[in-house]
Design a protein around this motif. Structure first.
Motif, short mmCIF file in Angstrom:
data_model
loop_
_atom_site.label_atom_id
_atom_site.label_comp_id
_atom_site.label_asym_id
_atom_site.label_seq_id
_atom_site.Cartn_x
_atom_site.Cartn_y
_atom_site.Cartn_z
N ASP A 1 -5.38 9.98 -0.13
CA ASP A 1 -5.85 8.63 -0.42
C ASP A 1 -4.67 7.72 -0.78
N SER A 2 -4.81 6.45 -0.46
CA SER A 2 -3.77 5.47 -0.77
C SER A 2 -4.26 4.49 -1.83
N VAL A 3 -3.30 3.79 -2.43
CA VAL A 3 -3.64 2.74 -3.39
C VAL A 3 -2.99 1.44 -2.97
N LEU B 1 -5.04 0.08 -7.28
CA LEU B 1 -6.46 0.09 -6.95
C LEU B 1 -6.69 0.95 -5.71
N PRO B 2 -7.80 1.68 -5.65
CA PRO B 2 -8.09 2.46 -4.43
C PRO B 2 -8.02 1.55 -3.20
N ALA B 3 -7.26 1.95 -2.22
CA ALA B 3 -7.07 1.11 -1.04
C ALA B 3 -8.39 0.82 -0.34
N GLU B 4 -9.30 1.78 -0.34
CA GLU B 4 -10.57 1.57 0.36
C GLU B 4 -11.41 0.49 -0.30
N ILE B 5 -11.13 0.18 -1.57
CA ILE B 5 -11.82 -0.91 -2.26
C ILE B 5 -11.10 -2.24 -2.03
N THR C 1 0.86 -1.18 0.00
CA THR C 1 0.00 0.00 0.00
C THR C 1 0.89 1.23 0.00
N ALA C 2 0.54 2.22 -0.83
CA ALA C 2 1.40 3.39 -0.97
C ALA C 2 0.57 4.58 -1.44
N PRO C 3 1.11 5.79 -1.26
CA PRO C 3 0.46 6.96 -1.87
C PRO C 3 0.59 6.86 -3.39
N ILE D 1 -7.90 -9.35 -3.05
CA ILE D 1 -7.05 -8.58 -3.96
C ILE D 1 -5.71 -8.26 -3.30
N ALA D 2 -5.71 -8.16 -1.98
CA ALA D 2 -4.49 -7.85 -1.24
C ALA D 2 -3.61 -9.08 -1.01
#
Length: 258
Positions: A140-142, A163-167, A123-125, A173-174
């Motif tokens: 927001d992070s991706v 991908l948007p981290a919140e999704i 996860t990163a900016p 997916i992670a």
């Protein structure tokens, strides 16, 4: 193969004439994939040229990506990469429903054995261009998924998905293996039914890291395909930046005439 002669009336320098004769022999199939080229010493003797001239001729073919040098063995006609035709329907839902991600579906169609390695998830900016494509806000992070694809044990593509981290966080997916159908199937499982994709295709020479990971000889270009996936609400849910070994692919697009 039968070597020719140097035409002293030709405007081309001798090394280019020698390179042209070797290139023609490859094109005609007299020198096939895996065959060894005449050595610098052999070319020097046959054409009565300086060794540097013979070396320049071979380097010309290496720069074009037609031949590769193997230390202590010689210079060989480059083995062709497995060609994969990327059809317009490679992201069709039918493949996901069959449990196949796009790469696996295309590999099966091409009759090659598909592999994925060098998988990294973090996860990163987002970089500014990714933030803009995904319409994210500052802060927001991706979720970043990086991997390499191989066909019959030969690397032909490296890809990074954002991908948007919140999704994506807290979903398969992670995980290194997101499960049957790949990340697009998992996006749809999460309620983001995919609607369409936008691809931008460019070509360039590879970076040093890309050349190493794709095991490319000198002079071989890459295709860069940046794809954005949109769900049925119009929201962009993934950006995939893919670098492909150019000789390994034919891109095929069906465009409606309406």
């Amino acid at each position: 193969m039968q070597l020719g002669t140097i035409d002293r009336g030709d405007d081309r320098p001798p090394y280019r004439q020698i390179a042209a004769q070797l290139r023609d022999a490859i094109d005609r199939g007299e020198l096939r994939a895996g065959d060894r080229l005449p050595s610098e010493a052999e070319l020097t003797r046959h054409y009565s040229v300086a060794r540097m001239t013979a070396r320049q001729a071979i380097q010309e073919l290496r720069t074009e990506g037609l031949v590769v040098a193997e230390h202590g063995r010689g210079v060989f006609v480059r083995l062709p990469a497995p060609v994969r035709r990327l059809a317009s329907d490679r992201f069709a839902r039918k493949h996901r429903e069959a449990g196949q991600a796009a790469f696996l579906a295309e590999a099966e169609k091409a009759g090659v054995r598909a592999q994925v390695d060098q998988i990294e998830v973090s996860t990163a900016p987002p970089a500014p261009d990714v933030r803009e494509r995904l319409r994210l806000d500052d802060g927001d992070s991706v979720l970043v998924r990086s991997r390499r694809y191989l066909a019959d044990d030969r690397p032909i593509e490296v890809a990074v998905s954002y991908l948007p981290a919140e999704i994506a966080e807290g979903t398969p997916i992670a995980e290194a293996n997101p499960g049957p159908g790949g990340i697009y199937a998992r996006l749809e499982d999460a309620g983001h039914t995919l609607d369409h994709f936008v691809e931008e295709v460019t070509a360039r020479m590879p970076t040093g890291d890309e050349r190493r990971r794709l095991e490319l000889p000198d002079g071989v270009p890459v295709l860069v395909v940046v794809r954005t996936a949109f769900d049925t609400t119009g929201r962009p849910v993934e950006v995939c930046d893919t670098v492909k070994a150019a000789p390994a692919y034919v891109l095929e697009y069906e465009v409606p005439a309406r």
